[in-house]
Write a protein that holds these residues in place. Structure first.
Motif, PDB file in Angstrom:
ATOM      1  N   SER A  99      54.028  49.410  65.965  1.00  0.00           N
ATOM      2  CA  SER A  99      53.117  49.149  67.073  1.00  0.00           C
ATOM      3  C   SER A  99      52.657  50.444  67.735  1.00  0.00           C
ATOM      4  CB  SER A  99      53.805  48.253  68.104  1.00  0.00           C
ATOM      5  OG  SER A  99      52.932  47.994  69.190  1.00  0.00           O
ATOM      6  N   VAL A 113      48.882  46.385  67.640  1.00  0.00           N
ATOM      7  CA  VAL A 113      49.257  46.077  69.022  1.00  0.00           C
ATOM      8  C   VAL A 113      50.253  44.926  69.016  1.00  0.00           C
ATOM      9  CG1 VAL A 113      48.419  45.387  71.305  1.00  0.00           C
ATOM     10  CG2 VAL A 113      46.956  46.790  69.814  1.00  0.00           C
ATOM     11  N   VAL A 115      52.215  41.741  70.254  1.00  0.00           N
ATOM     12  CA  VAL A 115      51.799  40.619  71.095  1.00  0.00           C
ATOM     13  C   VAL A 115      52.927  39.589  71.201  1.00  0.00           C
ATOM     14  CG1 VAL A 115      49.342  40.867  70.536  1.00  0.00           C
ATOM     15  CG2 VAL A 115      50.785  39.399  69.116  1.00  0.00           C
ATOM     16  N   GLN A 124      48.602  42.494  66.473  1.00  0.00           N
ATOM     17  CA  GLN A 124      47.164  42.308  66.365  1.00  0.00           C
ATOM     18  C   GLN A 124      46.558  43.699  66.249  1.00  0.00           C
ATOM     19  OE1 GLN A 124      45.447  39.288  66.150  1.00  0.00           O
ATOM     20  NE2 GLN A 124      47.469  38.336  66.027  1.00  0.00           N
ATOM     21  N   LEU A 138      42.035  39.706  68.179  1.00  0.00           N
ATOM     22  CA  LEU A 138      43.171  39.219  68.962  1.00  0.00           C
ATOM     23  C   LEU A 138      43.294  37.712  68.816  1.00  0.00           C
ATOM     24  CD1 LEU A 138      45.370  40.060  71.078  1.00  0.00           C
ATOM     25  CD2 LEU A 138      43.698  39.468  72.836  1.00  0.00           C
ATOM     26  N   LEU A 141      48.638  34.567  70.224  1.00  0.00           N
ATOM     27  CA  LEU A 141      49.519  35.041  71.293  1.00  0.00           C
ATOM     28  C   LEU A 141      49.459  34.019  72.413  1.00  0.00           C
ATOM     29  CD1 LEU A 141      47.874  37.918  73.369  1.00  0.00           C
ATOM     30  CD2 LEU A 141      46.614  36.474  71.792  1.00  0.00           C
ATOM     31  N   LEU A 144      49.037  36.979  78.114  1.00  0.00           N
ATOM     32  CA  LEU A 144      48.386  38.279  78.175  1.00  0.00           C
ATOM     33  C   LEU A 144      49.285  39.268  78.901  1.00  0.00           C
ATOM     34  CD1 LEU A 144      44.831  37.034  79.180  1.00  0.00           C
ATOM     35  CD2 LEU A 144      45.524  37.890  76.927  1.00  0.00           C
ATOM     36  N   VAL A 148      48.748  44.435  76.187  1.00  0.00           N
ATOM     37  CA  VAL A 148      47.658  43.865  75.402  1.00  0.00           C
ATOM     38  C   VAL A 148      46.318  44.173  76.061  1.00  0.00           C
ATOM     39  CG1 VAL A 148      46.565  41.708  74.687  1.00  0.00           C
ATOM     40  CG2 VAL A 148      49.007  42.051  74.285  1.00  0.00           C
ATOM     41  N   SER A 151      45.345  47.801  75.742  1.00  0.00           N
ATOM     42  CA  SER A 151      45.059  48.188  74.361  1.00  0.00           C
ATOM     43  C   SER A 151      43.656  47.793  73.922  1.00  0.00           C
ATOM     44  CB  SER A 151      46.086  47.563  73.414  1.00  0.00           C
ATOM     45  OG  SER A 151      47.391  48.042  73.678  1.00  0.00           O
ATOM     46  N   TYR A 152      43.102  46.760  74.553  1.00  0.00           N
ATOM     47  CA  TYR A 152      41.791  46.256  74.134  1.00  0.00           C
ATOM     48  C   TYR A 152      40.664  46.665  75.064  1.00  0.00           C
ATOM     49  CZ  TYR A 152      43.874  43.544  70.390  1.00  0.00           C
ATOM     50  OH  TYR A 152      44.519  43.187  69.245  1.00  0.00           O
TER      51      TYR A 152
END
Length: 255
Positions: A99, A113, A115, A124, A138, A141, A144, A148, A151-152
Protein backbone atom coordinates in the motif's frame (compact mmCIF):
# COMPACT_ATOMS: atom_id res chain seq x y z
CA UNK A 1 -4.33 8.44 -21.05
CA UNK A 2 -7.72 6.87 -21.63
CA UNK A 3 -9.76 4.22 -19.89
CA UNK A 4 -12.97 2.21 -20.13
CA UNK A 5 -14.86 -0.29 -18.04
CA UNK A 6 -15.06 -3.76 -19.55
CA UNK A 7 -17.84 -4.65 -17.12
CA UNK A 8 -18.84 -3.67 -13.60
CA UNK A 9 -21.12 -5.42 -11.14
CA UNK A 10 -21.47 -8.33 -8.74
CA UNK A 11 -20.82 -10.88 -11.53
CA UNK A 12 -17.58 -9.46 -12.85
CA UNK A 13 -15.38 -6.36 -12.93
CA UNK A 14 -12.54 -5.17 -15.15
CA UNK A 15 -11.19 -1.76 -16.18
CA UNK A 16 -8.78 -1.13 -19.04
CA UNK A 17 -6.34 1.80 -18.90
CA UNK A 18 -4.23 2.79 -21.91
CA UNK A 19 -1.41 5.27 -22.50
CA UNK A 20 0.79 5.55 -25.60
CA UNK A 21 -0.53 2.29 -27.10
CA UNK A 22 0.29 0.32 -23.94
CA UNK A 23 -2.36 -0.89 -21.52
CA UNK A 24 -2.90 -2.30 -18.08
CA UNK A 25 -5.89 -4.03 -16.53
CA UNK A 26 -7.47 -3.42 -13.15
CA UNK A 27 -9.14 -6.69 -12.08
CA UNK A 28 -10.47 -9.52 -14.22
CA UNK A 29 -13.62 -11.03 -12.81
CA UNK A 30 -14.53 -12.66 -16.10
CA UNK A 31 -13.42 -15.89 -17.75
CA UNK A 32 -10.36 -15.66 -19.97
CA UNK A 33 -12.34 -16.12 -23.17
CA UNK A 34 -14.68 -13.28 -22.23
CA UNK A 35 -11.77 -11.01 -21.33
CA UNK A 36 -9.93 -11.66 -24.58
CA UNK A 37 -13.11 -11.00 -26.53
CA UNK A 38 -13.72 -7.71 -24.70
CA UNK A 39 -10.14 -6.60 -25.22
CA UNK A 40 -10.58 -7.21 -28.93
CA UNK A 41 -13.90 -5.37 -28.97
CA UNK A 42 -12.21 -2.48 -27.15
CA UNK A 43 -9.75 -2.21 -30.02
CA UNK A 44 -6.71 -3.12 -27.94
CA UNK A 45 -4.17 -5.60 -29.28
CA UNK A 46 -3.58 -8.38 -26.76
CA UNK A 47 0.15 -7.69 -26.95
CA UNK A 48 -0.42 -4.12 -25.78
CA UNK A 49 -1.55 -5.34 -22.36
CA UNK A 50 1.53 -5.22 -20.12
CA UNK A 51 0.19 -6.12 -16.67
CA UNK A 52 -2.89 -6.72 -14.53
CA UNK A 53 -3.58 -5.38 -11.05
CA UNK A 54 -5.89 -7.12 -8.58
CA UNK A 55 -7.87 -5.28 -5.93
CA UNK A 56 -8.73 -8.37 -3.83
CA UNK A 57 -9.53 -12.06 -4.02
CA UNK A 58 -13.33 -12.03 -4.42
CA UNK A 59 -14.28 -13.90 -7.57
CA UNK A 60 -15.99 -10.99 -9.30
CA UNK A 61 -12.59 -9.27 -9.35
CA UNK A 62 -9.97 -12.00 -9.46
CA UNK A 63 -11.25 -15.25 -10.93
CA UNK A 64 -9.90 -14.62 -14.45
CA UNK A 65 -6.57 -13.07 -13.55
CA UNK A 66 -4.26 -16.07 -13.42
CA UNK A 67 -5.54 -17.74 -16.58
CA UNK A 68 -5.48 -14.50 -18.58
CA UNK A 69 -1.99 -13.49 -17.47
CA UNK A 70 -0.59 -16.96 -18.09
CA UNK A 71 -2.10 -16.90 -21.58
CA UNK A 72 -0.55 -13.49 -22.34
CA UNK A 73 2.61 -14.09 -20.26
CA UNK A 74 2.28 -10.83 -18.35
CA UNK A 75 2.72 -10.15 -14.62
CA UNK A 76 -0.16 -9.70 -12.22
CA UNK A 77 0.16 -7.48 -9.17
CA UNK A 78 -1.64 -8.10 -5.87
CA UNK A 79 -1.07 -7.65 -2.16
CA UNK A 80 0.52 -10.48 -0.21
CA UNK A 81 -2.79 -11.09 1.58
CA UNK A 82 -4.64 -11.45 -1.71
CA UNK A 83 -1.92 -13.65 -3.20
CA UNK A 84 -1.86 -15.91 -0.17
CA UNK A 85 -5.63 -16.31 -0.30
CA UNK A 86 -5.49 -17.11 -4.03
CA UNK A 87 -2.43 -19.38 -3.63
CA UNK A 88 -0.35 -17.19 -5.92
CA UNK A 89 2.66 -16.61 -3.69
CA UNK A 90 4.73 -19.21 -5.56
CA UNK A 91 3.58 -18.14 -9.02
CA UNK A 92 6.31 -16.80 -11.29
CA UNK A 93 4.07 -14.03 -12.68
CA UNK A 94 2.89 -12.66 -9.33
CA UNK A 95 4.33 -9.35 -8.14
CA UNK A 96 3.74 -8.15 -4.58
CA UNK A 97 2.03 -4.82 -3.97
CA UNK A 98 2.53 -2.71 -0.86
CA UNK A 99 0.00 0.00 0.00
CA UNK A 100 1.11 3.53 -0.99
CA UNK A 101 4.19 2.21 -2.83
CA UNK A 102 3.82 3.13 -6.53
CA UNK A 103 4.58 0.70 -9.35
CA UNK A 104 5.67 1.87 -12.81
CA UNK A 105 4.12 -0.08 -15.69
CA UNK A 106 3.52 0.88 -19.34
CA UNK A 107 4.52 4.54 -18.82
CA UNK A 108 1.98 4.77 -16.00
CA UNK A 109 2.41 4.87 -12.25
CA UNK A 110 -0.03 2.77 -10.22
CA UNK A 111 -0.41 3.57 -6.52
CA UNK A 112 -2.17 0.97 -4.34
CA UNK A 113 -4.48 2.33 -1.64
CA UNK A 114 -5.56 0.17 1.30
CA UNK A 115 -9.33 0.19 1.89
CA UNK A 116 -11.74 -1.23 4.50
CA UNK A 117 -13.34 -4.31 2.93
CA UNK A 118 -13.98 -7.86 4.11
CA UNK A 119 -11.09 -9.38 2.20
CA UNK A 120 -7.45 -10.24 2.94
CA UNK A 121 -5.45 -7.02 2.43
CA UNK A 122 -7.70 -5.36 -0.19
CA UNK A 123 -6.41 -2.48 -2.30
CA UNK A 124 -7.75 0.05 -4.76
CA UNK A 125 -5.75 2.11 -7.23
CA UNK A 126 -4.82 5.57 -8.45
CA UNK A 127 -3.19 5.54 -11.89
CA UNK A 128 -1.12 8.45 -13.16
CA UNK A 129 0.20 8.89 -16.69
CA UNK A 130 3.61 10.29 -17.58
CA UNK A 131 1.76 13.49 -18.48
CA UNK A 132 0.36 13.82 -14.96
CA UNK A 133 -3.24 12.79 -15.62
CA UNK A 134 -4.69 10.94 -12.62
CA UNK A 135 -7.45 8.29 -12.65
CA UNK A 136 -8.89 6.99 -9.40
CA UNK A 137 -10.60 3.59 -9.33
CA UNK A 138 -12.47 2.92 -6.09
CA UNK A 139 -14.85 0.06 -5.36
CA UNK A 140 -15.49 -2.59 -2.73
CA UNK A 141 -15.14 -0.65 0.49
CA UNK A 142 -17.64 -0.15 3.27
CA UNK A 143 -16.53 3.19 4.66
CA UNK A 144 -14.50 6.27 3.79
CA UNK A 145 -11.32 6.66 5.77
CA UNK A 146 -9.27 9.86 5.80
CA UNK A 147 -6.48 7.94 4.08
CA UNK A 148 -8.80 6.93 1.23
CA UNK A 149 -10.09 10.48 0.77
CA UNK A 150 -6.60 11.99 0.83
CA UNK A 151 -5.30 9.39 -1.64
CA UNK A 152 -7.94 10.28 -4.23
CA UNK A 153 -7.59 14.04 -4.15
CA UNK A 154 -6.50 15.78 -7.36
CA UNK A 155 -7.80 13.03 -9.65
CA UNK A 156 -8.91 14.12 -13.11
CA UNK A 157 -11.34 11.18 -13.38
CA UNK A 158 -12.98 8.82 -10.93
CA UNK A 159 -14.64 5.44 -11.29
CA UNK A 160 -16.43 4.97 -7.98
CA UNK A 161 -18.67 2.36 -6.37
CA UNK A 162 -22.33 3.22 -5.80
CA UNK A 163 -23.42 -0.23 -4.73
CA UNK A 164 -26.74 0.04 -2.93
CA UNK A 165 -29.59 2.13 -1.64
CA UNK A 166 -29.94 1.52 2.13
CA UNK A 167 -33.74 1.33 2.03
CA UNK A 168 -33.78 -1.09 -0.89
CA UNK A 169 -31.09 -3.19 0.81
CA UNK A 170 -33.03 -3.31 4.09
CA UNK A 171 -36.18 -4.44 2.27
CA UNK A 172 -34.50 -6.57 -0.37
CA UNK A 173 -34.05 -10.32 -0.87
CA UNK A 174 -30.75 -10.75 0.97
CA UNK A 175 -30.76 -12.63 4.29
CA UNK A 176 -30.06 -10.50 7.39
CA UNK A 177 -26.42 -11.57 7.65
CA UNK A 178 -25.67 -10.57 4.06
CA UNK A 179 -27.55 -7.29 4.41
CA UNK A 180 -25.44 -6.51 7.48
CA UNK A 181 -22.25 -7.36 5.60
CA UNK A 182 -23.05 -5.14 2.61
CA UNK A 183 -24.10 -2.20 4.80
CA UNK A 184 -21.24 -2.61 7.26
CA UNK A 185 -17.98 -0.68 7.56
CA UNK A 186 -16.19 -3.43 5.58
CA UNK A 187 -18.90 -3.95 2.96
CA UNK A 188 -19.86 -1.66 0.07
CA UNK A 189 -20.52 2.03 -0.44
CA UNK A 190 -24.12 3.21 -0.64
CA UNK A 191 -25.25 5.87 -3.09
CA UNK A 192 -25.07 8.48 -0.35
CA UNK A 193 -21.56 7.44 0.69
CA UNK A 194 -20.46 7.63 -2.92
CA UNK A 195 -21.89 11.13 -3.21
CA UNK A 196 -20.15 12.13 0.03
CA UNK A 197 -16.84 10.86 -1.33
CA UNK A 198 -17.28 12.86 -4.55
CA UNK A 199 -17.98 16.04 -2.60
CA UNK A 200 -14.90 15.52 -0.45
CA UNK A 201 -12.46 15.04 -3.34
CA UNK A 202 -14.07 17.32 -5.93
CA UNK A 203 -11.84 20.03 -7.39
CA UNK A 204 -11.77 22.08 -10.62
CA UNK A 205 -9.57 19.52 -12.38
CA UNK A 206 -12.06 16.67 -11.88
CA UNK A 207 -13.64 16.29 -15.32
CA UNK A 208 -15.26 12.84 -15.28
CA UNK A 209 -17.02 10.72 -12.64
CA UNK A 210 -18.64 7.37 -13.35
CA UNK A 211 -20.46 5.06 -10.96
CA UNK A 212 -20.02 1.30 -10.95
CA UNK A 213 -20.54 -1.92 -9.03
CA UNK A 214 -24.26 -1.05 -8.92
CA UNK A 215 -26.29 -3.81 -7.29
CA UNK A 216 -28.94 -5.34 -9.51
CA UNK A 217 -31.07 -6.28 -6.48
CA UNK A 218 -30.48 -3.51 -3.97
CA UNK A 219 -30.26 -0.39 -6.10
CA UNK A 220 -31.95 1.51 -8.89
CA UNK A 221 -29.93 3.15 -11.64
CA UNK A 222 -32.24 6.16 -11.80
CA UNK A 223 -31.78 6.65 -8.07
CA UNK A 224 -28.01 6.42 -8.42
CA UNK A 225 -28.06 9.12 -11.07
CA UNK A 226 -30.27 11.38 -8.97
CA UNK A 227 -28.14 11.08 -5.84
CA UNK A 228 -24.82 11.56 -7.63
CA UNK A 229 -25.92 14.35 -9.95
CA UNK A 230 -26.15 16.81 -7.08
CA UNK A 231 -22.68 15.90 -5.84
CA UNK A 232 -21.12 16.07 -9.31
CA UNK A 233 -23.00 19.20 -10.35
CA UNK A 234 -24.77 17.91 -13.43
CA UNK A 235 -28.17 16.61 -14.50
CA UNK A 236 -29.05 12.96 -13.69
CA UNK A 237 -29.04 11.93 -17.34
CA UNK A 238 -25.42 13.05 -17.61
CA UNK A 239 -24.13 10.75 -14.84
CA UNK A 240 -22.24 7.85 -16.48
CA UNK A 241 -23.39 4.54 -15.00
CA UNK A 242 -21.32 1.44 -15.66
CA UNK A 243 -22.94 -1.80 -16.76
CA UNK A 244 -22.38 -5.43 -15.84
CA UNK A 245 -22.76 -6.81 -19.34
CA UNK A 246 -21.62 -3.92 -21.55
CA UNK A 247 -18.38 -2.00 -21.90
CA UNK A 248 -18.38 1.72 -21.35
CA UNK A 249 -17.11 4.18 -23.93
CA UNK A 250 -13.49 5.26 -23.83
CA UNK A 251 -12.84 8.28 -21.62
CA UNK A 252 -9.80 10.32 -22.60
CA UNK A 253 -7.93 12.43 -20.07
CA UNK A 254 -6.35 15.21 -22.07
CA UNK A 255 -4.70 18.45 -21.08
Amino acid sequence: MRFRSLGSGSRGNATLVEFNAQALLIDSGFARRTMLQRLTEAGVEHGALKAAFVTHEHSDHAKGIQSLCEHLNIPFYASFGTARRMEWTGHSLWRCLVSDKPVDVASMQVTPVVVPHDAHEPLQFVIQSAEGRRLGILSDLGSLTSHVVNSYRDCHALQVEANHDPVMLANGPYPPSLRARVAGAYGHLSNEQCADFIRRVKWPGLKHVSAGHISEKNNDRNLVAQVLAEAIGCSPQDVPLLSQDEMSDWVALND
